[in-house]
Design an enzyme around this catalytic site. Sequence first.
Site, PDB file in Angstrom:
ATOM      1  N   LYS A 103      82.066  63.138  90.310  1.00 37.01           N
ATOM      2  CA  LYS A 103      81.569  64.312  91.074  1.00 37.01           C
ATOM      3  C   LYS A 103      82.673  65.001  91.851  1.00 37.01           C
ATOM      4  O   LYS A 103      82.658  66.219  92.032  1.00 37.01           O
ATOM      5  CB  LYS A 103      80.429  63.915  92.020  1.00 37.01           C
ATOM      6  N   GLY A 132      73.054  59.078  90.149  1.00 30.07           N
ATOM      7  CA  GLY A 132      73.130  57.800  89.411  1.00 30.07           C
ATOM      8  C   GLY A 132      72.299  57.860  88.136  1.00 30.07           C
ATOM      9  O   GLY A 132      72.547  58.689  87.257  1.00 30.07           O
ATOM     10  N   ILE A 134      69.248  58.863  87.715  1.00 31.71           N
ATOM     11  CA  ILE A 134      68.171  59.874  87.665  1.00 31.71           C
ATOM     12  C   ILE A 134      68.598  61.027  86.765  1.00 31.71           C
ATOM     13  O   ILE A 134      69.649  61.615  86.977  1.00 31.71           O
ATOM     14  CB  ILE A 134      67.889  60.458  89.069  1.00 31.71           C
ATOM     15  N   GLY A 185      78.395  47.332  94.605  1.00 28.35           N
ATOM     16  CA  GLY A 185      78.955  48.340  93.692  1.00 28.35           C
ATOM     17  C   GLY A 185      78.379  49.730  93.909  1.00 28.35           C
ATOM     18  O   GLY A 185      78.431  50.561  93.012  1.00 28.35           O
ATOM     19  N   ASP A 199      80.749  62.737  99.535  1.00 30.59           N
ATOM     20  CA  ASP A 199      80.175  62.474  98.211  1.00 30.59           C
ATOM     21  C   ASP A 199      78.895  63.310  98.015  1.00 30.59           C
ATOM     22  O   ASP A 199      78.698  63.922  96.965  1.00 30.59           O
ATOM     23  CB  ASP A 199      79.873  60.968  98.090  1.00 30.59           C
ATOM     24  N   LYS A 203      78.111  66.463  95.385  1.00 28.36           N
ATOM     25  CA  LYS A 203      76.946  66.489  94.483  1.00 28.36           C
ATOM     26  C   LYS A 203      76.096  67.732  94.696  1.00 28.36           C
ATOM     27  O   LYS A 203      75.604  68.321  93.731  1.00 28.36           O
ATOM     28  CB  LYS A 203      76.123  65.210  94.684  1.00 28.36           C
ATOM     29  N   GLY A 308      75.272  52.417  91.392  1.00 26.48           N
ATOM     30  CA  GLY A 308      75.281  51.068  90.811  1.00 26.48           C
ATOM     31  C   GLY A 308      75.635  51.123  89.339  1.00 26.48           C
ATOM     32  O   GLY A 308      75.513  52.163  88.681  1.00 26.48           O
TER      33      GLY A 308
HETATM   34  N1  HSE Z   1      78.981  56.121  96.082  1.00 24.74           N
HETATM   35  C1  HSE Z   1      77.976  56.856  95.395  1.00 24.74           C
HETATM   36  C2  HSE Z   1      76.647  56.658  96.091  1.00 24.74           C
HETATM   37  C3  HSE Z   1      77.908  56.357  93.968  1.00 24.74           C
HETATM   38  O1  HSE Z   1      76.538  55.734  96.904  1.00 24.74           O
HETATM   39  O2  HSE Z   1      75.716  57.417  95.864  1.00 24.74           O
HETATM   40  C4  HSE Z   1      77.054  57.197  93.069  1.00 24.74           C
HETATM   41  O3  HSE Z   1      77.557  58.485  92.918  1.00 24.74           O
END
Ligand code: HSE
Length: 438
Positions: A103, A132, A134, A185, A199, A203, A308
């Site tokens: 992203k 993720g 979805i 993870g 993050d 997105k 994940g």
């Molecule tokens: N670090 C990101 C999150 C991973 O926790 O959403 C998925 O993009």
Amino acid sequence: MKKIGIGLLGLGTVGQGVANIISNPNDRHPLVGELELVGVAVKNLQKSRDISLPESILTTNALEIVNNPNIQIVVEVIGGIEPARSLIIEAIRKGKSVVTANKAVIARHGEEIANEAKAAGVYVLIEAAVGGGIPIIEPLKQSLGGNQITKVSGIINGTTNYILSRMDKEGANYDEVLKDAQDLGYAEADPAADVEGADAADKIAILSGLAFGGAINRADIPTTGINQLQSIDVNYAKELGYAIKLLAISEKDKIESQSQKSQPLSVWVEPTLVPEDHPLAGVNGVNNAIFVEGNPIGQVMFFGPGAGSGPTASAVVADILNIAGIQLMSEDKSSNLDPLLSAKSWRSCHVAEQQEISKKNYIRLIAEDTPGVIGQIGTIFGQRKISIESIVQFDASESEAEIVVITHKIKQGFLKDALLDIKNLHQVKRIAATMGCL
Ligand code: HSE
């Protein structure tokens, strides 16, 4: 037919998830069986990993993957801006389609990458970059294409949602929970990107571009993360009937038929109080949820695991299959249909007989309120190999009692036989209700 060569850039959490799916095609879409993992670029050949791959396909030179003529689809799961951006562009220039979960790169260099892909006549697919597991990119690009989108909003960072949920439910300590999110993870290599909101901002920039039809300047998005959030505010919000969620929002005030594109978008990321009865308040743990509002659809919500290994790999493989389908279609002269879009039935399935179905059940019986009746019912269930989760007597009057039984997961054939036996007990007047139970 020759298999479609896949090259992986990166064998971290997501890369291992993708390799796992490709190496185990059973019971998945048959196109998965048409994929072959030809090469994998890793930083360290010696690192111990959960997955074992033939040494011959591992390399520390990512350019070997990008330049390999046996690789048709390059999957970039390194993360970060460089070298990911350069490798994506190099792969495109070599005529390879690219699938990426990155992203950060797409939010900042998406337009450049899209132009390169257009010039080279290849695809760059990004389903795993947001939400993720979805499916949200495809719906925005295709399924909702007939709508004027007015708003995209939701929870799009799994790590922060996991942290906030545990702080809210258990009063857990921020640092400890962040460590758990890293161990599971979910978090980025540098979790500052999660907790500072970057993050989520990446997105929402991507979602905005797709929903509103134009690239967004990522740097323009006001962003506040959860790193300054204090537990006292989580507690006060709770007392007032709210949950705190890190929301990313992108909206257009109104739709004007002529000048829709010139209107500015309001886009921001911020910890937000969500009323307890709002559907987003119930989105907990690593889950994400994205609301899309548009005309004429109204409101749709997409929900599921937002981070994940497995969920993200699921989205990556969906993109690989999309490209593989188009490639196979162009090679297979006997069919001009995309195997993913065609109505071809691809697996043999049959429905189990009703008595073979295993599920939990709710049963309400009306019985005489006499000593031993519950014992007799319990004995019959036991003889019929039915395990009871709970059995409770309600509303005993002088003459009768209502008995409610919840079973564990059991075969319905066993339940049918048990209910016949129970009906024959002289103390049982009738079976008043049966339902499934989750
Ligand atoms: N670090 C990101 C999150 C991973 O926790 O959403 C998925 O993009």
